[in-house]
Design a protein around this motif. Structure first.
Motif, PDB file in Angstrom:
ATOM      1  N   TRP A  64      -1.258  -0.048 -20.524  1.00 47.33           N
ATOM      2  CA  TRP A  64      -2.289  -0.598 -21.397  1.00 47.33           C
ATOM      3  C   TRP A  64      -3.536  -0.957 -20.594  1.00 47.33           C
ATOM      4  O   TRP A  64      -3.430  -1.442 -19.475  1.00 47.33           O
ATOM      5  CB  TRP A  64      -1.797  -1.879 -22.067  1.00 47.33           C
ATOM      6  N   LYS A  65      -4.682  -0.739 -21.205  1.00 43.38           N
ATOM      7  CA  LYS A  65      -5.966  -1.171 -20.638  1.00 43.38           C
ATOM      8  C   LYS A  65      -6.686  -1.952 -21.731  1.00 43.38           C
ATOM      9  O   LYS A  65      -6.870  -1.448 -22.848  1.00 43.38           O
ATOM     10  CB  LYS A  65      -6.794   0.040 -20.224  1.00 43.38           C
ATOM     11  N   ILE A  66      -7.099  -3.168 -21.428  1.00 42.68           N
ATOM     12  CA  ILE A  66      -7.806  -4.020 -22.379  1.00 42.68           C
ATOM     13  C   ILE A  66      -9.171  -4.364 -21.795  1.00 42.68           C
ATOM     14  O   ILE A  66      -9.267  -4.749 -20.628  1.00 42.68           O
ATOM     15  CB  ILE A  66      -7.011  -5.312 -22.676  1.00 42.68           C
ATOM     16  N   LYS A  80      -6.666   0.653 -24.799  1.00 40.41           N
ATOM     17  CA  LYS A  80      -6.240   2.025 -24.574  1.00 40.41           C
ATOM     18  C   LYS A  80      -4.790   1.964 -24.132  1.00 40.41           C
ATOM     19  O   LYS A  80      -4.417   1.118 -23.317  1.00 40.41           O
ATOM     20  CB  LYS A  80      -7.094   2.718 -23.514  1.00 40.41           C
ATOM     21  N   VAL A  81      -3.966   2.845 -24.697  1.00 40.33           N
ATOM     22  CA  VAL A  81      -2.552   2.901 -24.340  1.00 40.33           C
ATOM     23  C   VAL A  81      -2.215   4.328 -23.936  1.00 40.33           C
ATOM     24  O   VAL A  81      -2.732   5.285 -24.517  1.00 40.33           O
ATOM     25  CB  VAL A  81      -1.651   2.412 -25.503  1.00 40.33           C
ATOM     26  N   ARG A  82      -1.382   4.448 -22.902  1.00 41.19           N
ATOM     27  CA  ARG A  82      -0.990   5.774 -22.425  1.00 41.19           C
ATOM     28  C   ARG A  82       0.517   5.804 -22.212  1.00 41.19           C
ATOM     29  O   ARG A  82       1.100   4.850 -21.694  1.00 41.19           O
ATOM     30  CB  ARG A  82      -1.700   6.094 -21.115  1.00 41.19           C
ATOM     31  N   GLY A 110       2.299  11.534 -21.511  1.00 41.34           N
ATOM     32  CA  GLY A 110       0.997  12.072 -21.131  1.00 41.34           C
ATOM     33  C   GLY A 110      -0.092  11.841 -22.165  1.00 41.34           C
ATOM     34  O   GLY A 110      -1.276  11.933 -21.843  1.00 41.34           O
ATOM     35  N   ASP A 111       0.290  11.536 -23.417  1.00 50.13           N
ATOM     36  CA  ASP A 111      -0.700  11.296 -24.467  1.00 50.13           C
ATOM     37  C   ASP A 111      -1.242   9.869 -24.381  1.00 50.13           C
ATOM     38  O   ASP A 111      -0.599   8.972 -23.839  1.00 50.13           O
ATOM     39  CB  ASP A 111      -0.092  11.509 -25.849  1.00 50.13           C
ATOM     40  N   SER A 112      -2.427   9.675 -24.961  1.00 55.79           N
ATOM     41  CA  SER A 112      -3.018   8.344 -25.007  1.00 55.79           C
ATOM     42  C   SER A 112      -3.728   8.135 -26.338  1.00 55.79           C
ATOM     43  O   SER A 112      -3.980   9.083 -27.083  1.00 55.79           O
ATOM     44  CB  SER A 112      -3.982   8.138 -23.838  1.00 55.79           C
ATOM     45  N   SER A 113      -4.036   6.880 -26.612  1.00 52.07           N
ATOM     46  CA  SER A 113      -4.730   6.501 -27.829  1.00 52.07           C
ATOM     47  C   SER A 113      -5.599   5.295 -27.502  1.00 52.07           C
ATOM     48  O   SER A 113      -5.288   4.529 -26.587  1.00 52.07           O
ATOM     49  CB  SER A 113      -3.699   6.132 -28.906  1.00 52.07           C
ATOM     50  N   TRP A 114      -6.676   5.133 -28.233  1.00 53.66           N
ATOM     51  CA  TRP A 114      -7.508   3.960 -28.028  1.00 53.66           C
ATOM     52  C   TRP A 114      -8.071   3.492 -29.350  1.00 53.66           C
ATOM     53  O   TRP A 114      -8.131   4.229 -30.330  1.00 53.66           O
ATOM     54  CB  TRP A 114      -8.614   4.205 -26.999  1.00 53.66           C
ATOM     55  N   GLY A 115      -8.480   2.241 -29.370  1.00 52.84           N
ATOM     56  CA  GLY A 115      -9.062   1.621 -30.558  1.00 52.84           C
ATOM     57  C   GLY A 115      -9.232   0.139 -30.300  1.00 52.84           C
ATOM     58  O   GLY A 115      -9.133  -0.318 -29.157  1.00 52.84           O
TER      59      GLY A 115
END
Length: 150
Positions: free
Chosen positions: A46-48, A73-75, A118-123
């Motif tokens: 996680w990145k905040i 962002k989460v990966r 390997g996938d990521s998502s952000w919001g």
């Protein structure tokens, strides 16, 4: 022979004993925090960043205070990962916690959909702040903080 077997069993139990929970990973906003599950079979990163009052609207959610947001962002670093969004809180310097508005669906909000390795998502993560301004975002499993950004 029995003494050797007993000694081996005792040493094995000492080696296998669970360790105490480590302090949470604390980072500055913008840093990456790692969650390791299932003995290392699943790793979520996680990145905040950008904790601030929000100008967004959350349709259908009646705010009791001021809307705040943080970019997330989460990966899926290893294995399939389902982001557990409800474990996020923002926290004021005095310790007051404000839970994430995970139930408030918005187009800009981060998705809780499962990610393949390997996938990521952000919001965005949203919080209803009803007291002192928050200074950090924490990922808490209901018992202890696992990740902290400040």
């Amino acid at each position: 022979m029995k003494a050797a077997a007993l000694a081996a069993a005792v040493s094995l139990s000492i080696v296998s004993a669970p360790t105490a929970a480590a302090d949470p990973s604390v980072d500055k906003f913008g840093g990456w925090g790692h969650l390791v599950d299932n003995g290392g079979a699943v790793i979520t990163i996680w990145k905040i960043s950008d904790l601030k009052p929000s100008t967004d609207t959350v349709p259908g959610y009646p705010l009791a205070g001021t809307l705040w947001e943080a970019t997330a962002k989460v990966r899926a670093a290893k294995g399939s990962v389902t982001p557990i969004i409800p474990e996020f809180n923002t926290r004021a310097a005095n310790g007051t916690n404000y839970p994430v508005l995970w139930q408030a669906a918005t187009p800009a909000g981060i998705s809780g959909a499962t990610l393949q390795q390997g996938d990521s998502s952000w919001g965005k993560l949203y919080f209803d702040v009803t007291g002192p301004a928050p200074t950090q975002v924490v990922y808490n499993n209901g018992v202890e903080d696992l990740l902290v950004w400040k």
